[in-house]
Design an enzyme around this catalytic site. Structure first.
Site, PDB file in Angstrom:
ATOM      1  N   ASP A 120      68.924 144.267 -18.566  1.00 36.45           N
ATOM      2  CA  ASP A 120      67.997 145.261 -19.105  1.00 36.45           C
ATOM      3  C   ASP A 120      68.760 146.460 -19.658  1.00 36.45           C
ATOM      4  O   ASP A 120      69.981 146.571 -19.494  1.00 36.45           O
ATOM      5  CB  ASP A 120      67.020 145.711 -18.019  1.00 36.45           C
ATOM      6  CG  ASP A 120      66.094 144.578 -17.578  1.00 36.45           C
ATOM      7  OD1 ASP A 120      65.749 143.746 -18.444  1.00 36.45           O
ATOM      8  OD2 ASP A 120      65.738 144.536 -16.392  1.00 36.45           O
ATOM      9  N   HIS A 167      69.156 140.651 -23.688  1.00 36.64           N
ATOM     10  CA  HIS A 167      68.113 141.254 -22.859  1.00 36.64           C
ATOM     11  C   HIS A 167      67.501 140.259 -21.878  1.00 36.64           C
ATOM     12  O   HIS A 167      66.813 140.650 -20.924  1.00 36.64           O
ATOM     13  CB  HIS A 167      67.011 141.844 -23.747  1.00 36.64           C
ATOM     14  CG  HIS A 167      66.423 143.110 -23.220  1.00 36.64           C
ATOM     15  ND1 HIS A 167      66.079 143.274 -21.901  1.00 36.64           N
ATOM     16  CD2 HIS A 167      66.123 144.288 -23.829  1.00 36.64           C
ATOM     17  CE1 HIS A 167      65.579 144.487 -21.714  1.00 36.64           C
ATOM     18  NE2 HIS A 167      65.608 145.130 -22.867  1.00 36.64           N
TER      19      HIS A 167
END
Length: 398
Positions: free
Chosen positions: A375, A371
């Site tokens: 995203d 992450h």
């Protein structure tokens, strides 16, 4: 003047090498090219050869000790010669000794059974020292090769037979060494140093399953390679990575490094661990070329013929637990990669198509991503692209 022998660098990612066992002791004469020690690093066990004829006059690294590449591990010289340590810059990579590739057993016409036996030098030395009958050992290494773990387990079983009754036996402690030690360190490092998240998606591969059954016999006849669902999924991943390059990236030193080429890592399970052979420039390969590379790399890995350079440098990895009936799981990233795809077990289920209920084949997919670099929306878009390719598979063979 004494010749310094150093720990070789087996690959660009190598940080430490371990001396598994010394085949010679101080004072022993050695011939040029003779194996003097066995080392292991990055899941590979190799031998170090003497660069010159002489006497082993000093050993600097003990068995089981880990040192960085370029570190002096021993000296070879005249029998009465003393070692004069060199101060200054580390040994250049070009001057490092070459490690012998994983030992290959050849069927020589006049060879004895002992010579034909698939066994690592470390395992052979430990077994012979303990008086174990090599013919009674069962190898669990690549191609049935007897490895160190097989010998230590056999010794443990031998002690168990001579120990107390079963009801009084205690739990067994197994040292973490070699491949398992490397895997443990890398997996812990991966989880500790990245922000991993797994998302899942299902693809209807009814058309793909039919296409695979139609093409596989022809592919095997013409090219000697069976086409599997994994090959189609891998091709879909390569195409999706080109459209979504953030998944084909590294997160390093607070920078996101996207790669122009797809170097695809395909996880291969072994009896004593896991390796990830790499298919370089996978975006340049057709479906059949990709399938051939995947099959050949997996075969080399299982037979212990994959070199260290073939087991590193991937930009995205794929792992498959479908053969075990697992549907969704959470693969762990192969650092410093941003993504890894998990392929689950396909299954048939009734699905609505308009007002009708039809039988469809469903393939579960699991994507773990970092992450920090990617995203949720871009990761989901990548999986959506894969789903599209798998459900309309014509693009995979063009």
């Amino acid at each position: 003047m004494a010749v310094k022998v150093v720990m070789p660098k087996l690959g660009m990612a190598m940080k430490q090498g371990e001396v598994s066992i010394w085949n010679k002791k101080v004072g022993d004469p050695v011939e040029k090219g003779e194996s003097i020690a066995s080392i292991q690093s990055e899941k590979i066990e190799m031998e170090i050869e003497a660069p010159e004829k002489g006497t082993l006059i000093d050993i600097k690294v003990k068995e089981g000790e880990e040192v960085p590449p370029g570190t002096a591990i021993c000296y070879i010289g005249d029998a009465n010669e003393s070692v004069q340590e060199e101060a200054g810059a580390p040994v250049a990579e070009d001057n490092m000794p070459q490690a012998v590739q994983p030992v290959k057993q050849e069927n020589k016409p006049a060879a004895s059974k002992k010579d034909r036996m698939k066994i690592s030098p470390v395992a052979r030395k430990i077994a012979e020292k303990a008086g174990l009958d090599l013919k009674q050992l069962k190898g669990t290494g690549p191609g049935g090769r007897i490895v160190k773990d097989d010998v230590t387990k056999a010794l443990a079983e031998q002690k168990k037979d001579q120990a107390k009754p079963v009801s009084e036996q205690k739990a067994q402690e197994i040292p973490v060494t070699g491949m398992r030690k490397v895997i443990a360190a890398r997996m812990q490092e991966s989880l500790a140093n990245s922000a991993q998240l797994t998302i899942t998606m299902k693809a209807d591969i009814t058309k793909l399953a039919t296409l695979q059954k139609q093409l596989s016999p022809t592919a095997e006849e013409r090219y000697g390679t069976k086409l599997t669902i994994t090959h189609f999924v891998s091709r879909a991943a390569v195409l999706a990575l080109q459209a979504h390059p953030v998944l084909n990236s590294f997160y390093q030193n607070e920078r996101i490094i996207t790669h122009p080429h797809v170097h695809l890592g395909m996880a291969v399970a072994l009896e004593n661990g896991l390796v990830v052979p790499v298919i370089r420039h996978a975006e340049k390969l057709s479906l059949i070329e990709l399938a051939q590379s995947i099959s050949e790399n997996a075969k080399k890995a299982r037979e212990g013929r994959a070199g260290s350079e073939e087991l590193q440098g991937s930009t995205f990895s794929i792992t498959n637990l479908g053969a075990f009936g697992v549907e969704h799981f959470t693969p762990i990233l192969n650092p410093p990669e941003t993504g890894i795809l998990g392929i689950g077990a396909s299954y048939d289920t009734p699905v609505y198509q308009g007002e009708e209920i039809v039988r469809s084949t469903i393939l579960p997919l699991s994507l773990t991503f970092d992450h920090r670099a990617c995203d949720g929306a871009p990761a989901a878009a990548f999986l959506k692209a894969m789903k599209t390719y798998l459900e309309e598979p014509a693009a995979l063979i063009l």
